[in-house]
Every structure is written in C-alpha cells, then in structure tokens.
Motif scaffolding. Structure first.
Motif, PDB file in Angstrom:
ATOM      1  N   VAL A 246       0.828  -1.201   0.000  1.00 59.96           N
ATOM      2  CA  VAL A 246       0.000   0.000   0.000  1.00 59.96           C
ATOM      3  C   VAL A 246       0.865   1.254   0.000  1.00 59.96           C
ATOM      4  O   VAL A 246       0.610   2.206  -0.750  1.00 59.96           O
ATOM      5  CB  VAL A 246      -0.960  -0.022   1.206  1.00 59.96           C
ATOM      6  CG1 VAL A 246      -1.673   1.315   1.343  1.00 59.96           C
ATOM      7  CG2 VAL A 246      -1.972  -1.148   1.053  1.00 59.96           C
TER       8      VAL A 246
ATOM      9  N   CYS B 256       2.388   1.783  -3.303  1.00 64.99           N
ATOM     10  CA  CYS B 256       1.370   2.298  -4.207  1.00 64.99           C
ATOM     11  C   CYS B 256       1.225   3.810  -4.046  1.00 64.99           C
ATOM     12  O   CYS B 256       1.157   4.555  -5.041  1.00 64.99           O
ATOM     13  CB  CYS B 256       0.044   1.594  -3.916  1.00 64.99           C
ATOM     14  SG  CYS B 256      -1.393   2.300  -4.698  1.00 64.99           S
TER      15      CYS B 256
ATOM     16  N   THR C 205     -11.991   4.506   2.990  1.00 71.04           N
ATOM     17  CA  THR C 205     -11.777   3.531   1.920  1.00 71.04           C
ATOM     18  C   THR C 205     -11.244   2.233   2.509  1.00 71.04           C
ATOM     19  O   THR C 205     -10.736   2.201   3.634  1.00 71.04           O
ATOM     20  CB  THR C 205     -10.808   4.075   0.853  1.00 71.04           C
ATOM     21  OG1 THR C 205     -10.801   3.205  -0.274  1.00 71.04           O
ATOM     22  CG2 THR C 205      -9.398   4.182   1.397  1.00 71.04           C
TER      23      THR C 205
ATOM     24  N   MET D  63      -8.819  -1.249   1.655  1.00 72.89           N
ATOM     25  CA  MET D  63      -7.806  -1.840   0.796  1.00 72.89           C
ATOM     26  C   MET D  63      -7.750  -3.341   1.047  1.00 72.89           C
ATOM     27  O   MET D  63      -7.561  -3.781   2.183  1.00 72.89           O
ATOM     28  CB  MET D  63      -6.439  -1.216   1.040  1.00 72.89           C
ATOM     29  CG  MET D  63      -6.347   0.239   0.639  1.00 72.89           C
ATOM     30  SD  MET D  63      -4.644   0.836   0.691  1.00 72.89           S
ATOM     31  CE  MET D  63      -4.841   2.491   0.032  1.00 72.89           C
TER      32      MET D  63
ATOM     33  N   CYS E 107     -12.639   0.987  -3.513  1.00 70.50           N
ATOM     34  CA  CYS E 107     -11.735   0.119  -2.752  1.00 70.50           C
ATOM     35  C   CYS E 107     -10.495  -0.196  -3.592  1.00 70.50           C
ATOM     36  O   CYS E 107     -10.595  -0.411  -4.797  1.00 70.50           O
ATOM     37  CB  CYS E 107     -12.438  -1.179  -2.376  1.00 70.50           C
ATOM     38  SG  CYS E 107     -13.903  -0.927  -1.345  1.00 70.50           S
ATOM     39  N   LEU E 108      -9.367  -0.231  -2.927  1.00 70.00           N
ATOM     40  CA  LEU E 108      -8.111  -0.551  -3.608  1.00 70.00           C
ATOM     41  C   LEU E 108      -7.878  -2.055  -3.495  1.00 70.00           C
ATOM     42  O   LEU E 108      -7.857  -2.609  -2.393  1.00 70.00           O
ATOM     43  CB  LEU E 108      -6.958   0.209  -2.953  1.00 70.00           C
ATOM     44  CG  LEU E 108      -5.658   0.349  -3.754  1.00 70.00           C
ATOM     45  CD1 LEU E 108      -5.896   1.130  -5.034  1.00 70.00           C
ATOM     46  CD2 LEU E 108      -4.601   1.055  -2.921  1.00 70.00           C
TER      47      LEU E 108
ATOM     48  N   ASP F 133      -4.940  -3.169  -8.495  1.00 69.74           N
ATOM     49  CA  ASP F 133      -4.551  -1.762  -8.379  1.00 69.74           C
ATOM     50  C   ASP F 133      -3.171  -1.607  -7.758  1.00 69.74           C
ATOM     51  O   ASP F 133      -2.447  -0.658  -8.052  1.00 69.74           O
ATOM     52  CB  ASP F 133      -5.552  -1.009  -7.487  1.00 69.74           C
ATOM     53  CG  ASP F 133      -6.948  -0.997  -8.063  1.00 69.74           C
ATOM     54  OD1 ASP F 133      -7.068  -0.937  -9.297  1.00 69.74           O
ATOM     55  OD2 ASP F 133      -7.908  -1.057  -7.278  1.00 69.74           O
ATOM     56  N   ILE F 134      -2.820  -2.536  -6.886  1.00 63.25           N
ATOM     57  CA  ILE F 134      -1.622  -2.363  -6.055  1.00 63.25           C
ATOM     58  C   ILE F 134      -0.374  -2.954  -6.684  1.00 63.25           C
ATOM     59  O   ILE F 134       0.697  -2.350  -6.641  1.00 63.25           O
ATOM     60  CB  ILE F 134      -1.854  -3.000  -4.667  1.00 63.25           C
ATOM     61  CG1 ILE F 134      -2.954  -2.228  -3.944  1.00 63.25           C
ATOM     62  CG2 ILE F 134      -0.590  -3.011  -3.844  1.00 63.25           C
ATOM     63  CD1 ILE F 134      -3.370  -2.855  -2.651  1.00 63.25           C
TER      64      ILE F 134
ATOM     65  N   PRO G  59      -3.671   2.581  -9.236  1.00 66.87           N
ATOM     66  CA  PRO G  59      -3.755   3.591  -8.183  1.00 66.87           C
ATOM     67  C   PRO G  59      -4.400   4.890  -8.656  1.00 66.87           C
ATOM     68  O   PRO G  59      -5.170   5.510  -7.921  1.00 66.87           O
ATOM     69  CB  PRO G  59      -2.282   3.804  -7.794  1.00 66.87           C
ATOM     70  CG  PRO G  59      -1.612   2.524  -8.149  1.00 66.87           C
ATOM     71  CD  PRO G  59      -2.318   2.029  -9.374  1.00 66.87           C
TER      72      PRO G  59
ATOM     73  N   TRP H  35      -8.195   4.374  -8.832  1.00 72.15           N
ATOM     74  CA  TRP H  35      -8.773   4.400  -7.491  1.00 72.15           C
ATOM     75  C   TRP H  35      -8.754   5.807  -6.908  1.00 72.15           C
ATOM     76  O   TRP H  35      -9.757   6.273  -6.344  1.00 72.15           O
ATOM     77  CB  TRP H  35      -7.996   3.444  -6.583  1.00 72.15           C
ATOM     78  CG  TRP H  35      -8.242   3.676  -5.124  1.00 72.15           C
ATOM     79  CD1 TRP H  35      -9.346   3.307  -4.417  1.00 72.15           C
ATOM     80  CD2 TRP H  35      -7.386   4.362  -4.204  1.00 72.15           C
ATOM     81  NE1 TRP H  35      -9.231   3.709  -3.101  1.00 72.15           N
ATOM     82  CE2 TRP H  35      -8.036   4.365  -2.947  1.00 72.15           C
ATOM     83  CE3 TRP H  35      -6.137   4.973  -4.316  1.00 72.15           C
ATOM     84  CZ2 TRP H  35      -7.468   4.956  -1.822  1.00 72.15           C
ATOM     85  CZ3 TRP H  35      -5.569   5.545  -3.200  1.00 72.15           C
ATOM     86  CH2 TRP H  35      -6.231   5.540  -1.976  1.00 72.15           C
ATOM     87  N   TRP H  36      -7.648   6.507  -6.997  1.00 69.73           N
ATOM     88  CA  TRP H  36      -7.515   7.858  -6.439  1.00 69.73           C
ATOM     89  C   TRP H  36      -8.542   8.809  -7.060  1.00 69.73           C
ATOM     90  O   TRP H  36      -9.138   9.636  -6.366  1.00 69.73           O
ATOM     91  CB  TRP H  36      -6.099   8.366  -6.673  1.00 69.73           C
ATOM     92  CG  TRP H  36      -5.773   9.663  -5.990  1.00 69.73           C
ATOM     93  CD1 TRP H  36      -5.697  10.894  -6.558  1.00 69.73           C
ATOM     94  CD2 TRP H  36      -5.457   9.858  -4.606  1.00 69.73           C
ATOM     95  NE1 TRP H  36      -5.362  11.849  -5.633  1.00 69.73           N
ATOM     96  CE2 TRP H  36      -5.209  11.231  -4.419  1.00 69.73           C
ATOM     97  CE3 TRP H  36      -5.366   8.994  -3.520  1.00 69.73           C
ATOM     98  CZ2 TRP H  36      -4.876  11.773  -3.179  1.00 69.73           C
ATOM     99  CZ3 TRP H  36      -5.033   9.535  -2.282  1.00 69.73           C
ATOM    100  CH2 TRP H  36      -4.791  10.905  -2.124  1.00 69.73           C
TER     101      TRP H  36
END
Length: 706
Positions: A78, A81, A202, A204, A243-244, A248-249, A261, A264-265
């Motif tokens: 995380v 990321c 959020t 993860m 949600c991550l 995504d990671i 990322p 998601w952001w």
C-alpha cells in the motif's frame, strides 16, 4: 476542552513541523518516513565464540505469526502504491501509517497543552481508546482519508468460490467496524478546531481482486448496504471502485504502472471534490497534532538481548528514515542467515571462495573467519590482489583489529598481474608459514586479477609452498574462482534493501552470459523494503544539456538540494531520534571518467576549474573531497571513515567493497549504456539506504529501442 490556538506549546508544535518538513505545502511526507518490518532473530554463538544474530529458520517456532508477516507485506504494498502515485501526480499530503491511538499527544513534556485537547484516552468508556489507523492521509486539498487494510491470504485462487466469498465478507465486515470506530475517534480528536475537515473512508484488500469483491457483494446484499453506508455513498451505489484491490496495487509484469492507483484515487478522492474547509492553517494544525513533537512515532525493531518485537520512536523525517535504514542493513549487531552460520562453523572448509552478488555478506564472512583465527592466536595475512581491492582490505582490517591483536594482522598490497609482485608475496607468505609451524592464514577480499588464470596459478603455487594453507577469498565474479577451492555461494540479500537490489539486478552481468550469480529471495523478512530511489535528470532550467552530467553545475546544486532535504551534515534533531546523517555517509560515484578538482599552477593561479558537478555541490555548501588515485592514505581514511567529514567522490571501482547510507550515482551517458549497466552493479550496490541517480536527458521516444 480545546486549547487556545496561541498556546505556547501548540505554537512550538507548528514551528517544529515547519522545521522538520520544510516543503509541507509542496510535497508528500510519510510518517514514519520508512516502514520497518517485524523481524525476529536468535542469538547464536559461532565456533570462534563470537555472538551473532541469526535470521529465523523456516519451520522453527517463532514469536511472529504468519499474519504479522502478511500484514507487513500488505502495508509495504500500500505504501509503495502511494509512493508511486505521488511520483506520477505530485500531491500535498501527510501520510501516517500504523498509527496507534495511544501515541496521539502522549509525550509527557507536552502534557499541559495535551490535557487541553481531546485525546483517545478520554474514550475509555466507549472502548474506543485502543486501536490504530492502518493508513491516515491528511491531504491539503481533499481533507482526511481513512484507509483500512485487510489481508485475506495468499492462496485465494485455491479456494472454492463460496469459501472466497466467506473470507472476503469476514474481512469486509471487520473493516466496516474498524472504520466506524476510526471515524468516531477522528470526530472526537478534531473537535475544537475552527473548522472540521472532511473525512473520506476507503478499504484496501491487497489480496483480493475487484471481481472477487464484486462477486461477494452481489451475493451478500446486506454486506453491500453496510459497506456503502460506511463509505458514505448511496445504498444503490457501487463501492468496488472506491476500494483498492490486488490489481490496483501490484502488477509484477509492470511494477511502475500507476494506472490502478490513479483510477482508485480519481474515484475515491478527486471525484469527491476539494474540501473547502481545508485551508493552509487547518492543514498545519491537523498535521502538527498528528505528526508534531507531542505525538509519539513508533516503528518495529528487534532488540537484543531478548529479541522480542518492540517499538522504537521518533523516525519522523526523511533523514531519520535514511539513517535508520542504513543502521538496519549495516547493524552494530552482526546478522547472518542460517547457511552462513553453518559455513563459518564447518571445520572442514580451509580453502574457500565466497561468491555472490553485492550485498550478500561476503566480506562479513571473511571478517568473522579472520576473527576466529585471531582468537585462536593465529597471525592473519590480509592480501589485496589489485588496486581495486585495497579499500575493502583496509575496511576488513579496521573491523578485525583492536589494541590487543594488531600484532596478529598484516596487510599486503600487490598487483597480482605483476610477476615480480606475485613472486615476492609468495616468498613473504612462505616465510611466514615457515615461522609458524608451516601454517598460514590468508584473507583475500575482492580477489581479482586482470589476466586469465593468474589468480588460479597464484593459489596453486601458494598451496604447493604452504601445505597447511587456510585461505578464504571473496569476489562477486564467480568465474574467478581457482579450480580447487570450495565455492560458497551467497545469493540472499543481507546488507542491501530490496528496493536497491531491484535496481542492481537489472544489469546484464547477471543475465546474459552471467559472470555474477543472481539474487534469490530471502526465507525470512528483511528489516525493510527500503527507501524509494530518487532520480534526477540532467535537463531543464540551468542545465547545459550539451555538457556531460559531470560538468553540470546545476546537477551539483540539485544533488545538494536532495542532501539538504535529508538534513545531511545538520544537527541531531532530538535525543530520541537517530543521529543526523553525516557528509561522510555519502558517496558520489561514477563508473568511468574522472571528476576532477580545481587545478592551480605553482603561483596558486587557477589553471582549470573543478568539474561542474563538484562546483555545484560546493556552491550549495556541501563539502566534497575527490578521491585521488594512488593516495593510499586518503583511501584508508575513506575505508575506515576516519577522514574529514566530507562527501567523497570516486569511480565506483575505487571503493569496491565499501558501503554508504547514501550513494549518488552520476551516469555519464545515455539509456541502457555500458555506463548504466556497470553503474548498477558497482555503484548502486554500494548503497544501504538512499540511492540518488543522476541521469542524462532521455532521448526522444522514437529514438528509444525496446
């Protein structure tokens, strides 16, 4: 309850924040500035009587659970990321990780001011005073983002679909409860501020895919409604993009891809719009409470003698993180892997060639073997076989000697390719053996000779002359091993963080027709992932791109700016924090082409200016000394860190076998060049914490070959 905004202690907190984070309103800061893994060592005694720390052996009982290790891995993913995200799209935010409620405003010296502010300890009645924020992001423009991380397990694909749903639902429901608790705590802690920043939430799930999360929610409508409510969206909304998740990671095939990322952001943060309440003043107030001197900062470490998982406080600033990282990978307490302990305790090994990529503990093995011999009363001969092994030899002698044993250590420097030198050292070592009942104890670090088979021939002659020979040599080049010497292969990183080894192993010398073995994965966690390397380009305002990086004053100034951000050469920050980084903790390395100093004539008139890189550093107040070839006194000072407190500049081969917490690698020419390739292997590998890479301008995209 709220303290007056001009309270003297609170004013001090703000001042400290400005001092520790000078670009608070321009960039991202992480607190703690590095993430440290939970590690466990056991004390073992070598045959020599030396006590060392040994990494845990898989399968043996451990204080660390698999969930501890998994949580650390997820936390690293995380944070990596978020680092990638801010590099791609610079953000102004303050990121706290593994922040325990109990550490908020708990420094006793600030008790007067802290007692006037809301603290988690006041929430005992609701049992909300215990817990932690996995990640808490204080953003200058978007308010506060609460991030809850839930690791599910690494074998999701092996489970039946219903089992997957159950596992994911269990974690999601736990996350919802934790987020609700964190929201209550935050709401209480932020009371008394002139304005209340917005709080976004959020989740993860680093081990689950979006498809798996969506499948669970589609089959568990009540859980879906609870998650939507927790995240603050309509019950018929879609919580999955907020949600991550796994894709995504981490994408192993494209580790630098920030598409996930970014997506998601955008959905969770940017689409929510800026928080109008978050002004500069409010941002400073919130950061000064959560990251100021009244709040404790803790990281995991293992302490001797009990080696239990404990905390160490005050790793706050980027400089603190680099200093601590360097200490973890070059510790006062010696750390070995189990197979290295076995090697040192094996009495049958007398003629040994230790080989492996940089940072795997080769020199450390030689050092410990030499100490064993010395404790037995045996004279030890440290032999430097060429000019580029002399620095490592000086360092080894420094690590071995003390006032009681200096008479047992002798350093020999020669050029093995020189026939006269080789014959003379054979004679010298032969006489030493004759004076010691035919026994001889030799250490050769960075063993090498330019001409083929010279090292092998030397070994054969020495063994013939001294039948009771004990010789331990080391080199990263495995093809240099004399034919009849036992090979000890070390390939697990020990002295170099993973973020550095990832750069080192991209060189071709480990891949195409390899001359250096590749790294292998450690069986137990390393102390940390490392500090993200910094890349500076020789391009833009102030740069003359027609000149080499070495001749660029602006590049020197930019390097100085990076060092100043890390407080290199500054004052120690606090008694509880790591000491400030010293200038001598820094190498400025090139692979080929010398940096040169100012040249003067006999009258003192300048005949040639120093290289632009050196001038730029000095103009910015950074003391720099250029290593002078053949100046053995200066080389010894560099190797033993007993010289002036300066940044030392050198060709990487001149300091082979030495390490520094900060390495600046100045690359002379372009993309995928021999200079870059060798620089990875022989310059970047000298780094134990922060790598700063100065690159030439990138060629146009149509000129880059893939």
């Amino acid at each position: 309850m709220a303290a007056h905004p001009d309270h003297k202690d609170i004013t001090l907190w703000r001042e400290r924040i400005h001092e520790w984070y000078p670009d608070l309103f321009k960039q991202t800061y992480f607190l703690p500035s590095v993430h440290m893994n939970r590690t466990q060592y056991e004390v073992v005694q070598l045959k020599s009587g030396e006590n060392v720390l040994q990494t845990s052996t898989p399968g043996k009982p451990s204080r660390l659970s698999s969930s501890d290790t998994r949580d650390d891995e997820c936390q690293q993913k995380v944070l990596k990321c978020l680092h990638r995200l801010k590099e791609e799209h610079p953000q102004v935010m303050f990121v706290l990780s593994q922040f325990e409620f109990v550490n908020y405003l708990n420094y006793s010296c600030f008790a007067e001011a802290a007692l006037q502010l809301p603290r988690p300890i006041d929430l005992k009645a609701q049992n909300d005073h215990r817990g932690e924020f996995d990640v808490l992001i204080i953003h200058r423009h978007y308010g506060i983002i609460v991030v809850e991380i839930k690791a599910i397990g690494d074998q999701m694909s092996d489970l039946l679909q219903e089992e997957q749903r159950q596992k994911i639902e269990t974690r999601v429901l736990k996350s919802i409860k934790q987020i609700q608790k964190e929201e209550r705590v935050l709401k209480y802690l932020l009371t008394g501020l002139l304005k209340q920043p917005r709080v976004l939430k959020t989740l993860m799930l680093p081990n689950a895919t979006k498809a798996q999360l969506l499948d669970m929610l589609n089959n568990k409508p009540a859980t879906r409604r609870d998650l939507c409510k927790c995240l603050g969206i309509p019950q018929d909304g879609d919580p999955v993009p907020l949600c991550l998740t796994l894709e995504d990671i981490a994408d192993p095939e494209h580790p630098d891809d920030v598409t996930g990322p970014n997506r998601w952001w955008q959905k969770r943060v940017i689409d929510s719009g800026p928080d109008p309440s978050m002004t500069d003043a409010l941002y400073l107030d919130v950061v000064s409470r959560f990251g100021g001197p009244a709040t404790t900062v803790k990281v995991f470490c293992s302490s001797e003698p009990h080696l239990a998982v404990v905390h160490q406080s005050d790793i706050r600033t980027p400089g603190d993180g680099v200093e601590e990282m360097g200490n973890r990978f070059t510790p006062v307490n010696i750390v070995l892997h189990p197979e290295q302990v076995d090697t040192l305790n094996n009495d049958k090994l007398t003629e040994v060639y230790v080989t492996g990529p940089p940072g795997t503990g080769k020199s450390l093995i030689l050092q410990l073997k030499a100490i064993e011999w010395i404790r037995e009363g045996q004279p030890v001969h440290v032999v430097s076989t060429w000019k580029e092994s002399l620095a490592a030899s000086y360092f080894l002698v420094k690590q071995m000697e003390n006032p009681e044993n200096t008479h047992l250590i002798q350093l020999h420097h020669l050029e093995l390719d020189d026939r006269n030198d080789a014959d003379n050292i054979l004679e010298t070592l032969g006489k030493a053996a004759d004076d010691h009942d035919g026994k001889l104890f030799v250490i050769m670090d960075e063993a090498f000779a330019y001409s083929q088979d010279v090292l092998n021939d030397f070994f054969i002659k020495l063994r013939h002359r001294v039948p009771k020979l004990n010789l331990w040599a080391a080199s990263m080049f495995f093809r240099e091993r004399p034919k009849d010497m036992d090979e000890i292969r070390l390939t697990v990183p020990l002295r170099t963080p993973p973020l550095i080894t990832q750069e080192v192993e991209k060189n071709s010398k480990m891949k195409k027709d390899p001359i250096v073995y590749q790294y292998t994965e450690p069986k137990s966690p390393l102390p940390a992932e490392g500090v993200q390397p910094r890349v500076l380009f020789h391009t833009g305002e102030g740069h003359d791109e027609d000149e080499c990086v070495y001749d660029c004053i602006q590049c020197g100034k930019n390097i100085a700016g990076e060092l100043q951000q890390l407080n290199v050469g500054g004052a120690d920050r606090a008694s509880t924090s790591p000491r400030a980084l010293q200038y001598r903790d820094v190498f400025l390395l090139t692979y080929y082409g010398n940096l040169h100093d100012t040249q003067t004539d006999d009258s003192g008139n300048v005949t040639e200016e120093a290289s632009g890189l050196i001038r730029g550093l000095r103009e910015a107040g950074i003391p720099v000394t250029i290593l002078v070839e053949e100046d053995h006194t200066m080389l010894k000072e560099v190797a033993t860190m007993e010289g002036p407190n300066d940044v030392f500049a050198a060709q990487s081969t001149e300091v082979q076998g030495l390490e520094r917490k900060i390495v600046v690698f100045a690359q002379a020419d372009g993309l995928n060049s021999e200079n870059e390739d060798r620089g990875r292997l022989q310059a970047m590998s000298r780094c134990t914490a922060q790598l700063i890479w100065v690159k030439p301008p990138l060629p146009p995209p149509d000129k880059i070959s893939h």
